[in-house]
Design an enzyme around this catalytic site. Sequence first.
Site, PDB file in Angstrom:
ATOM      1  N   LYS A 201       0.906  -1.174   0.522  1.00 41.25           N
ATOM      2  CA  LYS A 201       0.063  -0.184   0.135  1.00 41.25           C
ATOM      3  C   LYS A 201       0.839   0.746   0.169  1.00 41.25           C
ATOM      4  O   LYS A 201       1.349   1.626   1.394  1.00 41.25           O
ATOM      5  CB  LYS A 201      -1.041  -0.156   1.021  1.00 41.25           C
ATOM      6  N   LYS A 255      -1.971  -1.656  -3.763  1.00 39.53           N
ATOM      7  CA  LYS A 255      -3.427  -0.140  -3.713  1.00 39.53           C
ATOM      8  C   LYS A 255      -2.070   0.936  -3.654  1.00 39.53           C
ATOM      9  O   LYS A 255      -1.429   1.415  -3.019  1.00 39.53           O
ATOM     10  CB  LYS A 255      -3.805  -0.029  -2.096  1.00 39.53           C
TER      11      LYS A 255
END
Length: 332
Positions: A201, A255
């Site tokens: 992330k 992400k």
Amino acid sequence: MKIIGKYPSTRLRRVRNSDWMRKLVSENHLSSNDLILPIFVRDGKNHIEKIKSMPGVYRYSVNKLNLIMNQVKKYKIPMVAIFPNTPENKKNKIGSEALNENNLVCQSIRYIKKRYPNIGVMCDVALDPYTSHGHDGLLIDNKINNDKTIEILIKQSLIQAKMGCDVIAPSDMMDGRVGLIRKALDKNNFKDISIVSYAAKYASNFYGPFRNAVGSNQNLKTNKKTYQMDYKNSTEAYREIGLDIKEGADIVMVKPGIIYLDIIKNIKEKFKIPVFAYQVSGEYSLIKNGIQKKIINDDAIFESLIAFKRAGASAIVTYFAIEIMKKLKKIN
Ligand code: PBG
């Protein structure tokens, strides 16, 4: 890869010339099985509230979740992800509302699992919807304290599991949390609950509309670069992924999505584990605004989603899940 063939005996346009031929040679497909819909929940009753930063996306009061869940069921979307917009007066420095068995997420899990038992529910484990400073962890001496944060994340995971959540998704990026959460789940007889780790992330600029949707943006005064990854890096992502797999992650998440396809593809090749991609709020709003202003046409949605499949993603968390299913149904 050796390039085979030579013009004029080879003409690649021959496999593009007709719609039926293009169908036959198409390498990737998108169906409801590839989609996860994020849903925003708010307090109060009977609210269906527009989210300014995300055209076409709404915040639902728990008692109105049936409206969106009926669509999820109709279009056979396998799983939803729940995100709460916590009222400001319930936020504090340590995010204690995260541990309230009656918070918006817990209420939503119970509501959904009771009425839609065959649809999966995934919940984030992180403190940002609950803290008055908008960070994912505990702020101690102006730093996000890793180990003390994990202690709370474990409790948050256990509460969500107890409520009936199927998939625990730590999105906080603390070191070592996957292993400790797995251990706590197993010890408490939640062996069948899966962990989707937001393993790679990035500290991205594309989360802005989401932070507006959950109401953490006005509180967040600094960035998240001490825990989320530097977007200049890729080998670091593979180290993160490797560690999370060792610690017991069943599935890993990358992400944001579209501008991180290289990461998805490499993880798939290196680790042979299911990879989810998160097409985040900024990506959604850019595409959606472009369509609404007629700068791009709405096939851009499909193009953006199939790119994840091409890169090797098993499923995509996307705010377009319902919209693309409506479109695909029309085509078929
Ligand atoms: C919180 C969280 C974020 C997103 C999902 N979980 C925001 C952040 O890390 O600041 C972003 C999702 C999106 O932008 O759609 N831990």
